[in-house]
Design a protein around this motif. Sequence first.
Motif, PDB file in Angstrom:
ATOM      1  N   SER A  13     -10.450   9.095  -1.359  1.00 31.18           N
ATOM      2  CA  SER A  13      -9.519  10.021  -2.014  1.00 31.18           C
ATOM      3  C   SER A  13      -8.186   9.357  -2.340  1.00 31.18           C
ATOM      4  N   VAL A  14      -7.937   8.169  -1.807  1.00 28.54           N
ATOM      5  CA  VAL A  14      -6.644   7.497  -1.980  1.00 28.54           C
ATOM      6  C   VAL A  14      -6.671   6.633  -3.229  1.00 28.54           C
ATOM      7  N   VAL A  15      -5.650   6.821  -4.099  1.00 29.40           N
ATOM      8  CA  VAL A  15      -5.572   6.047  -5.333  1.00 29.40           C
ATOM      9  C   VAL A  15      -4.413   5.048  -5.335  1.00 29.40           C
ATOM     10  N   LEU A  16      -3.469   5.195  -4.402  1.00 31.40           N
ATOM     11  CA  LEU A  16      -2.327   4.276  -4.349  1.00 31.40           C
ATOM     12  C   LEU A  16      -1.715   4.299  -2.954  1.00 31.40           C
ATOM     13  N   CYS A  17      -1.363   3.108  -2.456  1.00 31.79           N
ATOM     14  CA  CYS A  17      -0.672   2.976  -1.179  1.00 31.79           C
ATOM     15  C   CYS A  17       0.689   2.344  -1.456  1.00 31.79           C
ATOM     16  N   VAL A  18       1.747   3.008  -1.012  1.00 29.52           N
ATOM     17  CA  VAL A  18       3.106   2.505  -1.189  1.00 29.52           C
ATOM     18  C   VAL A  18       3.672   2.177   0.185  1.00 29.52           C
ATOM     19  N   LEU A  19       4.047   0.915   0.364  1.00 28.75           N
ATOM     20  CA  LEU A  19       4.639   0.452   1.611  1.00 28.75           C
ATOM     21  C   LEU A  19       6.108   0.171   1.356  1.00 28.75           C
ATOM     22  N   ALA A  20       6.981   0.885   2.040  1.00 26.84           N
ATOM     23  CA  ALA A  20       8.417   0.795   1.756  1.00 26.84           C
ATOM     24  C   ALA A  20       9.184   0.281   2.960  1.00 26.84           C
ATOM     25  N   ALA A  21      10.021  -0.723   2.713  1.00 20.89           N
ATOM     26  CA  ALA A  21      10.874  -1.249   3.786  1.00 20.89           C
ATOM     27  C   ALA A  21      12.017  -2.027   3.157  1.00 20.89           C
ATOM     28  N   ASP A  22      13.195  -1.844   3.726  1.00 18.41           N
ATOM     29  CA  ASP A  22      14.353  -2.626   3.313  1.00 18.41           C
ATOM     30  C   ASP A  22      14.610  -3.756   4.312  1.00 18.41           C
ATOM     31  N   ASP A  23      14.040  -3.621   5.508  1.00 20.54           N
ATOM     32  CA  ASP A  23      14.267  -4.592   6.576  1.00 20.54           C
ATOM     33  C   ASP A  23      12.987  -5.375   6.818  1.00 20.54           C
ATOM     34  N   GLU A  24      12.930  -6.595   6.310  1.00 16.62           N
ATOM     35  CA  GLU A  24      11.741  -7.434   6.458  1.00 16.62           C
ATOM     36  C   GLU A  24      11.616  -8.005   7.868  1.00 16.62           C
ATOM     37  N   GLU A  25      12.615  -7.816   8.720  1.00 15.76           N
ATOM     38  CA  GLU A  25      12.604  -8.421  10.048  1.00 15.76           C
ATOM     39  C   GLU A  25      12.019  -7.498  11.118  1.00 15.76           C
TER      40      GLU A  25
END
Length: 153
Positions: free
Chosen positions: A51-63
């Motif tokens: 059922s999933v058409v898109l996964c969005v991974l959000a982060a401003d802190d790569e650490e």
Amino acid sequence: MVPEESVASVENRMQSASLALEELLVTAQKQHCLTVGIYESAKLLNADPDSVVLCVLAADDEEDVALQIHFTLLQSFCCDSGINILRVSGVQRLLQLLGGVDANRNQEESGDLHCMLVTNLQVDHYRLQEVGTYCQESRRLHQWVPELILQER
């Protein structure tokens, strides 16, 4: 050296894809087709990955090591399942878009926007096609997990 036109073209594609993603996420939220949160997303991917058409991974802190490990696992699952993935910076913009901005609440209280899944929309949304095309073009350029920057407004 990359020609100037190519740089401008890439920037235009990224800006267009960013705007398309913003509109897509708002539409998905209105249609109740948006799953928000790492834990909730993992549950959905386990129960109904088709059922999933898109996964969005959000982060401003790569650490944030723990977050990066979660992202690696989610990316692997999505790649294996043929789900488009986008890495996004601009968590504040996501909070603005999805109605989570409140001066009296911190980010943790507003909800975990680090992972969002768009499920089958009730209508075939043209912005989903635009974001999907951006993902495909990025993969052709060997950027396996495309990245976008959302600008605060």
